[in-house]
Design a protein around this motif. Structure first.
Motif, PDB file in Angstrom:
ATOM      1  N   UNK A 220       0.828  -1.201   0.000  1.00  0.00           N
ATOM      2  CA  UNK A 220       0.000   0.000   0.000  1.00  0.00           C
ATOM      3  C   UNK A 220       0.867   1.257   0.000  1.00  0.00           C
ATOM      4  N   UNK A 221       1.989   1.213   0.707  1.00  0.00           N
ATOM      5  CA  UNK A 221       2.894   2.365   0.730  1.00  0.00           C
ATOM      6  C   UNK A 221       3.440   2.651  -0.663  1.00  0.00           C
ATOM      7  N   UNK A 222       3.769   1.596  -1.419  1.00  0.00           N
ATOM      8  CA  UNK A 222       4.247   1.813  -2.784  1.00  0.00           C
ATOM      9  C   UNK A 222       3.148   2.395  -3.653  1.00  0.00           C
ATOM     10  N   UNK A 223       1.910   1.932  -3.482  1.00  0.00           N
ATOM     11  CA  UNK A 223       0.806   2.483  -4.255  1.00  0.00           C
ATOM     12  C   UNK A 223       0.597   3.962  -3.944  1.00  0.00           C
ATOM     13  N   UNK A 224       0.787   4.349  -2.697  1.00  0.00           N
ATOM     14  CA  UNK A 224       0.668   5.766  -2.334  1.00  0.00           C
ATOM     15  C   UNK A 224       1.743   6.600  -3.014  1.00  0.00           C
ATOM     16  N   UNK A 225       2.979   6.114  -2.992  1.00  0.00           N
ATOM     17  CA  UNK A 225       4.066   6.858  -3.624  1.00  0.00           C
ATOM     18  C   UNK A 225       3.803   7.055  -5.115  1.00  0.00           C
ATOM     19  N   UNK A 226       3.287   6.041  -5.779  1.00  0.00           N
ATOM     20  CA  UNK A 226       2.984   6.158  -7.205  1.00  0.00           C
ATOM     21  C   UNK A 226       1.811   7.100  -7.445  1.00  0.00           C
ATOM     22  N   UNK A 227       0.855   7.132  -6.528  1.00  0.00           N
ATOM     23  CA  UNK A 227      -0.332   7.966  -6.715  1.00  0.00           C
ATOM     24  C   UNK A 227      -0.016   9.455  -6.669  1.00  0.00           C
ATOM     25  N   UNK A 228       1.086   9.837  -6.029  1.00  0.00           N
ATOM     26  CA  UNK A 228       1.437  11.261  -5.957  1.00  0.00           C
ATOM     27  C   UNK A 228       1.672  11.847  -7.348  1.00  0.00           C
ATOM     28  N   UNK A 229       2.000  11.004  -8.339  1.00  0.00           N
ATOM     29  CA  UNK A 229       2.266  11.504  -9.690  1.00  0.00           C
ATOM     30  C   UNK A 229       0.998  11.936 -10.407  1.00  0.00           C
ATOM     31  N   UNK A 230      -0.161  11.460  -9.989  1.00  0.00           N
ATOM     32  CA  UNK A 230      -1.366  11.695 -10.780  1.00  0.00           C
ATOM     33  C   UNK A 230      -2.518  12.315  -9.995  1.00  0.00           C
ATOM     34  N   UNK A 232      -4.193  15.229  -7.251  1.00  0.00           N
ATOM     35  CA  UNK A 232      -4.074  16.468  -6.493  1.00  0.00           C
ATOM     36  C   UNK A 232      -4.126  16.134  -5.011  1.00  0.00           C
ATOM     37  N   UNK A 233      -3.668  17.072  -4.179  1.00  0.00           N
ATOM     38  CA  UNK A 233      -3.551  16.799  -2.744  1.00  0.00           C
ATOM     39  C   UNK A 233      -4.865  16.339  -2.105  1.00  0.00           C
ATOM     40  N   UNK A 234      -6.013  16.988  -2.345  1.00  0.00           N
ATOM     41  CA  UNK A 234      -7.245  16.511  -1.690  1.00  0.00           C
ATOM     42  C   UNK A 234      -7.572  15.060  -2.033  1.00  0.00           C
ATOM     43  N   UNK A 235      -7.440  14.705  -3.315  1.00  0.00           N
ATOM     44  CA  UNK A 235      -7.715  13.320  -3.718  1.00  0.00           C
ATOM     45  C   UNK A 235      -6.681  12.362  -3.129  1.00  0.00           C
ATOM     46  N   UNK A 236      -5.433  12.817  -3.074  1.00  0.00           N
ATOM     47  CA  UNK A 236      -4.380  11.984  -2.497  1.00  0.00           C
ATOM     48  C   UNK A 236      -4.651  11.721  -1.012  1.00  0.00           C
TER      49      UNK A 236
END
Length: 271
Positions: A220-230, A232-236
């Motif tokens: 899950x931590x890796x998925x979070x790191x990848x999600x930062x690329x796509x 915006x902060x509220x969705x993240x």
């Protein structure tokens, strides 16, 4: 007994939740085109993602090179991956070497590149597709496509810019110059440098320290790191909250808290 994928030109070893993929075509400096290495990498990623046995992937090369990238003689002779008209070449890239970028991007566990020698062209790009890189003292890196009158057609420019930022990635791609291990460390291409004889041990030590963490939280931590690329902060932040809720309801989280309070080592089960 774990059923490992049947690879063509690589060796895969698994132990203590760490998978070590060794590119095993030293006879051609582990070139990615003209060998079975593309299929081996893709198959290894898909095998890891299909189960919960592995928590870390280490990629390294057999012999003197990590990977020399593409076969320059095939480029000259316009054969193999480089044969045909514009449509045929782009189709071979899409169905060939670009599969590595897509596979490494969808890999669900942390990846460590143990760069044992030259990482040139697509070989350099493969290293940048990993989350962490450790280099041997005599390793050398180069995004050398421009010197051959081509561009990083495997997707490496996306990963290199993500790693180093636009300015430094531009300089390396536009000049095609070689970067030795000490400079690679200074630029942030690699995390650390090791003597050649100690490279694999150091990479495995780091991999082991990661693999001993709760397997579900790690993915899950890796998925979070990848999600930062796509995102915006509220969705993240919404995604962080959901993933955190998942983690708080795992047995491994409960075990981690109890072990912390009891001042003992935790035993994680991936549940």
């Amino acid at each position: 007994m774990i059923d490992l994928p049947r690879l063509i030109d690589s060796k895969l070893e698994v132990g203590n939740r760490v998978a070590v993929l060794v590119l095993d075509r030293d006879d051609v400096r582990n070139e990615l085109t003209g060998t079975g290495l593309i299929d081996d990498i893709v198959q290894t990623v898909d095998w890891i993602n299909s189960g919960a046995t592995v928590s870390v992937l280490v990629v390294t090369g057999a012999g003197k090179a990590f990977s020399a990238g593409g076969n320059v003689k095939d480029m000259r002779d316009r054969k193999g991956s480089f044969a045909g008209d514009v449509y045929e070449v782009q189709d071979r890239y899409r169905r060939g070497i670009q599969r590595i970028a897509l596979a490494m991007h969808r890999l669900e566990v942390p990846a460590i590149a143990a760069v044992n020698g030259a990482a040139i062209g697509a070989g350099f790009d493969l290293a940048t597709m990993c989350d962490i890189r450790i280099a041997a003292e005599d390793a050398v890196f180069g995004s050398t496509f421009i010197k051959l009158g081509i561009v990083p057609g495997d997707g490496g420019a996306w990963f290199l810019q993500d790693l180093l930022g636009p300015q430094r990635a531009s300089e390396l791609i536009f000049t095609g110059r070689l970067v030795r291990a000490e400079e690679a460390l200074r630029l942030g291409i690699v995390l650390d440098i090791a003597p050649a004889s100690e490279l694999q041990a150091q990479a495995l030590q780091l991999a082991g320290s990661i693999a001993e963490k709760p397997p579900q939280a790690l993915r899950l931590a890796k998925r979070l790191l990848k999600a930062t690329r796509r995102l915006d902060l509220p969705d993240f932040l919404d995604l962080c909250a959901v993933f955190q809720g998942m983690c708080h309801n795992t047995q491994d989280h409960a075990e981690a808290v109890e072990a912390f309070l009891d001042k003992r080592c935790a035993l994680f089960q991936g549940r």
